[in-house]
Design an enzyme around this catalytic site. Structure first.
Site, PDB file in Angstrom:
ATOM      1  N   LYS A  12       0.809  -1.224   0.000  1.00 18.84           N
ATOM      2  CA  LYS A  12       0.000   0.000   0.000  1.00 18.84           C
ATOM      3  C   LYS A  12       0.841   1.272   0.000  1.00 18.84           C
ATOM      4  CE  LYS A  12      -4.424  -1.694   1.401  1.00 18.84           C
ATOM      5  NZ  LYS A  12      -5.625  -1.556   2.163  1.00 18.84           N
TER       6      LYS A  12
ATOM      7  N   LYS B 236      -4.213  -9.460  -5.677  1.00 21.84           N
ATOM      8  CA  LYS B 236      -5.476  -9.903  -5.061  1.00 21.84           C
ATOM      9  C   LYS B 236      -6.621  -8.960  -5.424  1.00 21.84           C
ATOM     10  CE  LYS B 236      -5.862  -7.828  -0.531  1.00 21.84           C
ATOM     11  NZ  LYS B 236      -6.733  -7.895   0.605  1.00 21.84           N
TER      12      LYS B 236
ATOM     13  N   LYS C   3     -11.344  -4.233  -2.855  1.00 21.60           N
ATOM     14  CA  LYS C   3     -12.485  -3.331  -3.066  1.00 21.60           C
ATOM     15  C   LYS C   3     -12.056  -1.904  -3.378  1.00 21.60           C
ATOM     16  CE  LYS C   3     -13.578  -4.019   1.630  1.00 21.60           C
ATOM     17  NZ  LYS C   3     -12.317  -3.871   2.346  1.00 21.60           N
TER      18      LYS C   3
HETATM   19  N1  AQP Z   1      -8.978 -11.124  -2.513  1.00 22.99           N
HETATM   20  C1  AQP Z   1      -9.328 -11.707  -1.383  1.00 22.99           C
HETATM   21  N2  AQP Z   1      -9.488 -13.042  -1.329  1.00 22.99           N
HETATM   22  C2  AQP Z   1      -9.864 -13.655  -0.165  1.00 22.99           C
HETATM   23  N3  AQP Z   1     -10.121 -12.984   0.983  1.00 22.99           N
HETATM   24  C3  AQP Z   1      -9.985 -11.650   0.965  1.00 22.99           C
HETATM   25  N4  AQP Z   1     -10.160 -10.704   1.903  1.00 22.99           N
HETATM   26  C4  AQP Z   1      -9.881  -9.497   1.375  1.00 22.99           C
HETATM   27  N5  AQP Z   1      -9.547  -9.613   0.088  1.00 22.99           N
HETATM   28  C5  AQP Z   1      -9.587 -10.942  -0.200  1.00 22.99           C
HETATM   29  C6  AQP Z   1     -10.611 -10.972   3.262  1.00 22.99           C
HETATM   30  O1  AQP Z   1     -11.730 -10.121   3.501  1.00 22.99           O
HETATM   31  C7  AQP Z   1     -11.739  -9.741   4.873  1.00 22.99           C
HETATM   32  C8  AQP Z   1     -11.917  -8.269   4.996  1.00 22.99           C
HETATM   33  O2  AQP Z   1     -10.805  -7.592   4.459  1.00 22.99           O
HETATM   34  P1  AQP Z   1     -10.574  -6.088   4.810  1.00 22.99           P
HETATM   35  O3  AQP Z   1     -11.664  -5.263   4.267  1.00 22.99           O
HETATM   36  O4  AQP Z   1     -10.390  -5.932   6.269  1.00 22.99           O
HETATM   37  O5  AQP Z   1      -9.191  -5.682   4.225  1.00 22.99           O
HETATM   38  P2  AQP Z   1      -8.405  -6.176   3.002  1.00 22.99           P
HETATM   39  O6  AQP Z   1      -7.903  -7.549   3.244  1.00 22.99           O
HETATM   40  O7  AQP Z   1      -7.375  -5.111   2.720  1.00 22.99           O
HETATM   41  O8  AQP Z   1      -9.519  -6.191   1.844  1.00 22.99           O
HETATM   42  P3  AQP Z   1      -9.566  -5.372   0.504  1.00 22.99           P
HETATM   43  O9  AQP Z   1     -10.827  -5.707  -0.201  1.00 22.99           O
HETATM   44  O10 AQP Z   1      -8.280  -5.573  -0.244  1.00 22.99           O
HETATM   45  O11 AQP Z   1      -9.675  -3.873   1.028  1.00 22.99           O
HETATM   46  P4  AQP Z   1      -8.811  -2.633   0.615  1.00 22.99           P
HETATM   47  O12 AQP Z   1      -8.948  -2.520  -0.876  1.00 22.99           O
HETATM   48  O13 AQP Z   1      -9.389  -1.484   1.331  1.00 22.99           O
HETATM   49  O14 AQP Z   1      -7.418  -2.914   1.059  1.00 22.99           O
HETATM   50  C9  AQP Z   1     -10.436 -10.244   5.491  1.00 22.99           C
HETATM   51  O15 AQP Z   1     -10.705 -11.417   6.222  1.00 22.99           O
HETATM   52  C10 AQP Z   1      -9.582 -10.550   4.303  1.00 22.99           C
HETATM   53  O16 AQP Z   1      -8.674 -11.609   4.567  1.00 22.99           O
END
Ligand code: AQP
Length: 325
Positions: free
Chosen positions: A111, A190, A193
């Protein structure tokens, strides 16, 4: 009953990655565990967010938790910033963290890469996550594979505190829920969102047309074989994984069904499956989102969480010498 804590950032609308990697499993877990499902808005602001959008996304995330099947009578759904103990314990966790171990976190590296104005909070994200988990005496943390490293650090910090100050924290176990769901545009990355390229993810609130278009324009590998091979065919393997999780079908059975049929037929059916799964969730979502239920559930959730965390926060502060008496 054992305790579960898990959080999701309201940093966008929950994607298939968050749903298939985390949320879908929460629904089953709530039968056997005392679950705290948190909307981690303080984590979300470690990168810039539009305030009005963030507020809206929190309410949408709460409604989505319920729409996918989290029952607020069984589990607690609440917003992190409405429970000040998270930030209070986070400071304590930061005080016992080393900069070197925080800099080693891959999420921080990903990030912050190439950015000039990286917030200090992006570095101290893991101690806040440790505080979230440890405050509730959590036994198990169900998360996607991408969060494994943060969980390891949480365990390290809990052990460090227990040995240096007072033995008060339960050392939580990670329950890794499955493989990572990858971006539809770059299978090496990965699905996230907050990806600037909206074609890279499917949001749980995408309409039928958008979802179908995104699946049909997902990158694929060079041949036409619908075959799972993560190393050589990462793009189709990712789509197979999504199909398998959405339809609760073994990957080998899906491979057999599409033998000799090519990517086109497979993608058309995957889009149809996605629409079928999401339709009832979206219908429930809009019913809940437009009612008073979201605020009622979040109010009750934060009351319950605030009550639960006080004794442990007090013990942690006392152990470090922060309480006057
Ligand atoms: N691509 C993924 N595949 C499987 N699991 C995923 N998780 C996130 N992306 C994937 C799981 O979703 C839960 C919530 O995640 P989060 O919102 O706390 O943060 P993150 O992992 O950083 O998710 P994002 O979507 O990638 O958010 P942004 O874009 O804001 O960084 C967790 O249990 C995570 O493992």
């Amino acid at each position: 009953m054992k305790k579960i804590f898990s959080g999701i950032q309201p940093s966008g609308i929950v994607t298939f990655g968050n749903y298939l990697g985390a949320m879908k499993h929460f629904v089953e877990l709530q039968q056997d565990y005392d679950c705290m499902f948190c909307i981690v808005d303080q984590h979300a602001i470690t990168v810039p967010q539009d305030p009005a959008t963030l507020r809206e996304q929190k309410r949408k995330l709460a409604a989505l938790y319920m729409a996918v099947g989290i029952d607020p009578k069984q589990s607690t759904i609440f917003v992190q910033s409405e429970v000040p103990a998270h930030a209070q314990l986070s400071w304590i966790m930061q005080c016992i963290s080393y900069i070197g171990e925080l800099e080693r976190m891959t999420q921080f590296k990903d990030k912050s890469e190439g950015k000039s104005g990286v917030s200090a909070a992006l570095l101290t994200y893991p101690p806040l996550m440790a505080a979230d988990i440890l405050l509730y005496g959590t036994d198990i943390v169900p998360v996607g594979e991408d969060q494994r490293q943060h969980l390891e650090l949480t365990r390290t910090l809990a052990e460090r505190f227990n040995s240096q100050y007072a033995d008060i924290f339960i050392i939580p176990e990670a329950k890794i829920l499955g493989r990572r769901i990858m971006s539809l545009q770059d299978p090496e990355k990965k699905m996230s969102k907050s990806d600037a390229n909206t074609k890279a993810f499917i949001s749980m609130l995408d309409d039928e047309k958008t979802m179908t278009k995104k699946i049909k324009s997902a990158v694929t590998d060079s041949d036409q074989d619908v075959r799972f091979d993560e190393e050589n065919k990462p793009a189709i393997s990712n789509l197979l994984q999504i199909y398998s999780l959405l339809g609760d079908e073994e990957i080998s059975a899906i491979e057999a069904k599409y033998e000799g049929k090519g990517y086109g037929a497979f993608k058309t059916d995957l889009a149809e499956l996605a629409v079928t799964v999401l339709n009832p969730i979206q219908k429930r979502f809009y019913d809940i989102y437009e009612s008073d239920e979201v605020d009622n559930v979040l109010d009750a959730g934060s009351d319950k969480a605030n009550e639960q965390v006080q004794p442990l926060l007090q013990k942690a502060e006392e152990a470090m010498g922060l309480q006057r008496h």
